[in-house]
Enzyme design. Structure first.
Site, PDB file in Angstrom:
ATOM      1  N   ASP A  32       0.874  -1.161   0.000  1.00  0.00           N
ATOM      2  CA  ASP A  32       0.000   0.000   0.000  1.00  0.00           C
ATOM      3  C   ASP A  32       0.918   1.221   0.000  1.00  0.00           C
ATOM      4  O   ASP A  32       2.117   1.103   0.273  1.00  0.00           O
ATOM      5  CB  ASP A  32      -0.897  -0.029   1.239  1.00  0.00           C
ATOM      6  CG  ASP A  32      -1.797   1.196   1.331  1.00  0.00           C
ATOM      7  OD1 ASP A  32      -2.340   1.619   0.290  1.00  0.00           O
ATOM      8  OD2 ASP A  32      -1.932   1.743   2.439  1.00  0.00           O
ATOM      9  N   ASP A  34      -0.130   5.152   0.977  1.00  0.00           N
ATOM     10  CA  ASP A  34      -0.377   6.087   2.077  1.00  0.00           C
ATOM     11  C   ASP A  34      -0.279   5.364   3.416  1.00  0.00           C
ATOM     12  O   ASP A  34      -0.968   4.374   3.651  1.00  0.00           O
ATOM     13  CB  ASP A  34      -1.768   6.718   1.945  1.00  0.00           C
ATOM     14  CG  ASP A  34      -1.923   7.521   0.664  1.00  0.00           C
ATOM     15  OD1 ASP A  34      -1.355   8.621   0.601  1.00  0.00           O
ATOM     16  OD2 ASP A  34      -2.590   7.042  -0.265  1.00  0.00           O
TER      17      ASP A  34
END
Length: 312
Positions: A32, A34
């Site tokens: 991922d 953020d």
């Protein structure tokens, strides 16, 4: 030995040799973005080096993000800006890109899409050749204009909801009208309810806008982004991925870790983003079976914990 790394979903804190064993057993690493490799415009300490070293070790690295606010070409620019010097556009899978791919390749849409979303979603749809309804927001604000008399496009065959800072009652009402046609597809880029901002504030996410439309239309959206399997299938359609040799690293239990569980991947929670170790333990200790899939296999403080194992 790789076998010394526990495979039970039990929040095992990874250290030293365990990290080395885990990485030796995996060929594909999905990050991922953020809260994992960056926060806002600041790279997580050590993250650029970890990505480079993984590639130098022959690992395939992919980035799977529910953030639909920018197209892939803009993500490449952000990676470069934050010190990730060897990330290619084809390694980036955003919910905007995957939504466009779904409409083009899976739904094979014959018609237009009505979009509640931002420029990133629009650009990916445009690049995929998926026609969208051209909105005239100024006309919608004209005195006397309302959902009673505003024009609706008869060619709309899908409604797609993403992050939209300019969300309005009129957009919600139009989408409801289109969704009264049971053959009109209802898609959401992602289910994220909110996103953290600097200073302790938050902003509503795509999931909160989708929930409003689900309530108003009495329909459920098909979610494209994590934790849906489609994002993984999107990568697998372009690259030969073996789930048993793949690792998902994320910061949000209900999306990243559940996504990994849904796709049969080993999962690592990093504590530089949204979810906490206490929340992971609550899921682990819960009696509810459906919560077990939100429990990470492993936990690290930060992706920087991988550095020592990679530098040896």
């Amino acid at each position: 030995m790789a076998g010394t790394v526990s495979s039970s979903r039990g929040c095992v804190t990874l250290r030293g040799a365990q990290i080395r064993d885990l990485l030796d057993a995996k060929h594909n690493v999905l990050f991922d973005c953020d809260g994992v490799i960056w926060n806002g415009e600041t790279a997580v300490t050590g993250a650029p080096e970890v990505v480079s070293l993984l590639k130098q070790r022959g690992k395939r690295v992919f980035f799977v993000t529910n953030n639909c606010t920018r197209p892939r070409e803009n993500y490449v620019q952000k990676f470069c800006r934050l010190g990730f010097t060897d990330v290619a556009e084809e390694e980036i899978f955003s919910s905007a890109y995957c939504s466009a791919a779904y409409l083009r390749d899976v739904a094979r849409l014959q018609g237009k899409v009505y979009v509640i979303g931002c420029g990133g979603v629009m650009k990916e749809l445009q690049d995929a050749g998926v026609p969208v309804v051209e909105e005239d927001s100024a006309a919608d604000r004209e005195p006397g204009t309302s959902i009673y008399n505003c024009p609706l496009d008869p060619d709309v065959k899908a409604v797609l909801v993403g992050y939209d800072e300019n969300f309005t009652f009129m957009k919600l009402a139009k989408a409801c009208c289109y969704l009264r046609n049971s053959e009109c597809l209802f898609l959401a880029t992602d289910p994220d309810p909110w996103h953290p901002l600097r200073g302790g504030r938050i902003t509503p996410g795509s999931g909160s806008l989708t929930a409003a439309l689900e309530t108003a239309s009495s329909r459920k959206a098909t979610v494209i982004g994590k934790p849906s399997r489609f994002m993984y299938e999107c990568i697998a359609s372009q690259f030969d991925l073996d789930p048993a040799r793949s690792l998902m690293i994320g910061d949000r239990l209900e999306t990243d870790i559940l996504f990994g569980s849904n796709c049969g991947l080993s999962t690592v929670l990093t504590l530089t983003g949204v979810s906490t170790l206490e929340e992971a333990h609550r899921y682990r200790d819960s009696e509810a079976p459906e919560q077990k899939d939100c429990v990470p296999d492993y936990v690290v403080e930060s992706v920087a914990d991988f550095l020592q194992a990679l530098e040896e």
